[in-house]
Design a protein around this motif. Sequence first.
Motif, mmCIF file in Angstrom:
data_model
loop_
_atom_site.group_PDB
_atom_site.id
_atom_site.type_symbol
_atom_site.label_atom_id
_atom_site.label_comp_id
_atom_site.label_asym_id
_atom_site.label_seq_id
_atom_site.Cartn_x
_atom_site.Cartn_y
_atom_site.Cartn_z
ATOM 1 N N GLU A 153 23.770 -11.945 -77.619
ATOM 2 C CA GLU A 153 22.139 -12.132 -76.748
ATOM 3 C C GLU A 153 21.794 -13.125 -77.122
ATOM 4 N N ARG A 168 13.598 -14.937 -91.091
ATOM 5 C CA ARG A 168 13.312 -13.402 -91.020
ATOM 6 C C ARG A 168 12.085 -13.134 -90.759
ATOM 7 N N THR A 169 11.330 -14.028 -92.521
ATOM 8 C CA THR A 169 10.426 -14.025 -92.604
ATOM 9 C C THR A 169 9.480 -14.681 -91.801
ATOM 10 N N ASN A 205 16.881 -15.557 -94.120
ATOM 11 C CA ASN A 205 15.360 -15.026 -94.996
ATOM 12 C C ASN A 205 14.578 -15.549 -94.763
ATOM 13 N N HIS A 215 5.339 -10.855 -85.564
ATOM 14 C CA HIS A 215 5.549 -10.695 -84.249
ATOM 15 C C HIS A 215 5.170 -9.140 -83.976
ATOM 16 N N PHE A 216 4.412 -8.442 -85.047
ATOM 17 C CA PHE A 216 3.536 -7.402 -84.798
ATOM 18 C C PHE A 216 1.950 -7.927 -83.997
ATOM 19 N N ARG A 217 2.087 -8.832 -84.055
ATOM 20 C CA ARG A 217 0.821 -9.337 -83.599
ATOM 21 C C ARG A 217 0.164 -9.330 -82.099
ATOM 22 N N GLN A 271 8.418 -12.241 -88.503
ATOM 23 C CA GLN A 271 7.584 -11.600 -89.575
ATOM 24 C C GLN A 271 6.621 -11.097 -87.934
#
Lengths: 408, 539
Positions: A154, A10-11, A7, A16-18, A14
């Motif tokens: 991967e 994973r947090t 977790n 990466h959207f930038r 986050q």
Amino acid sequence: MTSQLDNAARTLAQSHFRTLRLGTPFQPRIDALAKTQDWYNWAGYRAPHSLWDEELEYFAIRSQAALFDISPMTKYRIEGQDAEAFLDRVTLRDVTKLRSGRVQYTAWCDDEGFVLDDGTLFRLSPTRFRLCSQERHLPWLLDSALGFDVIVEEETEAVAGLAMQGPTSFAVLRDAGFAGVEKLKIFDLAEFPHDGGTIVISRTGFTGDLGYELFVLADKALSLWDRLMTAGELRGVRAIGYNALNRARLEAGLIVANADFTTAEHAIRTDRLRMPDEIGLGFMIDPEKGHFNGRRAILEARAKRKLRHVLVGLEIEGNIPAEHAIVYHKKSQEVGLVSAAMWSPMAKRNIAIASLARPYGDTMVEDLWVEIYAMRELQYQKLMKRAKVMARPFIKLDRRTANPPADF
Amino acid sequence: MKAWDAIVIGGGHNGLVNACYLQRAGLDVLVVEKNDWVGGAATSRELTPGFLYSNCSYVCSLFRPEIMRDLELPRFGLQVISYEGGAVFTRDGDYLANYRDHDAHRREFARFSKRDAEAYDRYSRDVTRQCRFIQPLLMRTAPDPTSLKPRDLGELLYLGKKFADLSSEEMALTLRFWTMSISEFLDEYFETDVIKANFALSGIIGTALGPMSPGTAYVLLHHYMGEVDGSVGAWGYARGGMGAITKALAASFKASGGTIRTGAEVDHVLVHGGKAKGVVLAGGEEVYGKLVVSNADVKRTFLKLVEEKELPDIFLRRVKNFKIRGSSGKVNIALDSLPEFPALPKDSPVYRGDMHFTDSIERMERAYDDWKAGRWSADPFLDMVIPTTLDPTMAPPGKHFMSCFVQYAPPRIAGREWTDADRDGFAESVIAQIAEYSPGFRDRIVHMEVRTPREIEAEVGLTEGNIFQGELTFDQLLFNRPVPGYAQYRSPLSGLYMCGSSTHPGGGVMGAPGRNAAAEILRDLAKSTSHMSPAHDVI
Ligand SMILES: Cc1cc2nc3c(=O)[nH]c(=O)nc-3n(C[C@H](O)[C@H](O)[C@H](O)COP(=O)(O)OP(=O)(O)OC[C@H]3O[C@@H](n4cnc5c(N)ncnc54)[C@H](O)[C@@H]3O)c2cc1C
């Protein structure tokens, strides 16, 4: 406990959207050389179309040594007791014949015999392989691995890659201190020490020229770049973008997934699906080896003459590139489409790769034409030019396979 | 006494689309709408000063661009704006976002499962294939398979050819897809709960089925086959709320000479000698028309507005059995500031998309269990958007309109009518869920409109509050919608037509039923349909 750790990771991911277009591990060096600032999106990475002059970048491949960042290529580590058997089962070629330390250019198909992708398979050890490709295949690989003692992982981001191509590429590597690199024959690979670790160098490439590909863990990528650039300074090493490479690959007659054919997992229109024999990869099929994915469908299509397309090299009269031109029989009947085209500086011919509807391009090769729409100062010049089917590669360079490789 | 060329019962978007096309064909058309406003389930009202709600429907994708163009809706103020994906919040404090950028989308999924991240392309390919199959059927009248008329045979052949063009494997896949559950369909591609929940929501919205019920895979398609300006599957906000669509339709209708009477409820259809002659309004006023078109759902039309004795009994029986169970409610909220979701980075585009809190199919199914038991879901499934993050016209600067679509809400509570106390309990289940993820949420609320199936039925006239005017299951689609033998917008009564979402191709703010019905009516009148664009090509 493990799930909590998961977790947290994973947090952390986050944000990466930038950054919609990632940099590769080589990005700081490439950015510093990017005079044209001409970027494109390669699988979510910011990759250069060109860095300073695509024309001259092309000549760097053909006359000196060109460095091209292939990190965005999809990479899978496939490892385990059954790795060989697994890969033999899913790819077209006979993997039992692929020795450790060798590379295969191969392809793989779905159960209907339609090509999922082409790519390169590196045998790093008896039980360890790396599969490189344009598209992504993890679910398919994992599902196919059921019943095999094999791990599929991967590793696209973890492993950076560089292609070093051109007549002086061997000399650069030797001068950079990769002792023994002269022993690599075409499609050989070996590990070499670098910066406290090891890298893999293979004598492979996408240019039809003398050349190598280097795979390095991401954290040693910059030191590898610097090592090559320093060693290559006197031998004219230059970094290049995709447009130059794309010219070289076309002269070498090589195809690009989702440019020269549509991969099966992306084909929304089912008539776009292609069997290996329909895109010039029939040579890979080994009916003698055991069962492999798509085998039944492929052999049935051969036996029942159900193959509907053929991919061919064309030589087109004149010197105007016929990119995406329609191919006609007798100037009137539409029989296919050009997927890539250029004037070849090495062959001094106007070359192209095209997909044609059989029998055209297969048994009927006479009287083929392409219609070129050349936009010149806001007017189309419509040209109907004769096309001749030509064997690929369009150029054959002795230096590509020469042993030992020459200095230039 | 004046007799209108056509009377349209109901000013929902389909009634208005129908009326526009008829008026533009030269007919003299009257729309009678029971409410004091038009729009039906596509309406925007100001219930508290400064805030405009999308009271029922809230996002736009299905509305056919051919209709927008034909009826000049941009000229009458219609704008549809695309929005960024959205997210499902997970109970462990994280979220799964849907980004428009293909690679960002993959990376986001890879945070949860590398495998699922790479499964998306195949999933998307397969759904797109199904979509391309169904899309061309939306703007065509479904064939009557029992008819031998050349046109029906032609349409059947068209349908048959579309099927014949499929390989036998594709055909099997298509039939399977139309009948399987969304949960089973997703299991074939994905392994992660939240990722499956993320896609499953489109399979249950508006339907009284759970994610494990057969037929829900098709419902997913129904939410995927729309577009915003050619971007298939994309959703957008109508600027000014969904009412902007019906406002533009009403303006277009009036500009071409049409007449709308609001506050005019139809009590029943006037029938003489088996033929519709007009309508009788609630006050007893008779209005005459050469033909009558009903925008109300098939149950309301034939069980409330027409006397039973005028209808063949097999037809009546089928109408009575038509599945139109309500399953959804709506909570519209005016907020004095943008709510914060600590799980989301402050600069996340998710604020501008649709948000959900149901992070597993199992939770969705449990929410559905409550519905089956005749209760609203204790842990409801929400589809929540804040259109004012992109639309400056619906709230004052800095203030926001939040739309929450809620499932499940049954048409009746354990067999009895909803009470006001039930409604408040239902609202509380929604607010409590949001507040769990957004501390301080309650304090931002300025005003709230709560709509259970009771309110939706009472106001919009949607029987049982079913948002699609009838379930979108395979047995109620195409030539079986609404009932076999009457899928071509005509009814057993001569002169009475249907044009609402109960008819092919079904519900959602799509306009296709209204348009297709107009084409059939004009055919019966031997009038030209040259003002109706054919469906855009699917190539
Ligand atoms: C809560 C909710 C949320 C939704 N969300 C979305 C969404 O986000 N996106 C989407 O695309 N779709 C959504 N839908 C579905 C969509 O809104 C409807 O399917 C669609 O608007 C129905 O349009 P219609 O014209 O067919 O019928 P309606 O909108 O039902 O119109 C029927 C009209 O007839 C009138 N009427 C009924 N009886 C009489 C009478 N006796 N006399 C006079 N007038 C009468 C009614 O008042 C109404 O105006 C939603 C629906 C609901 C209820």
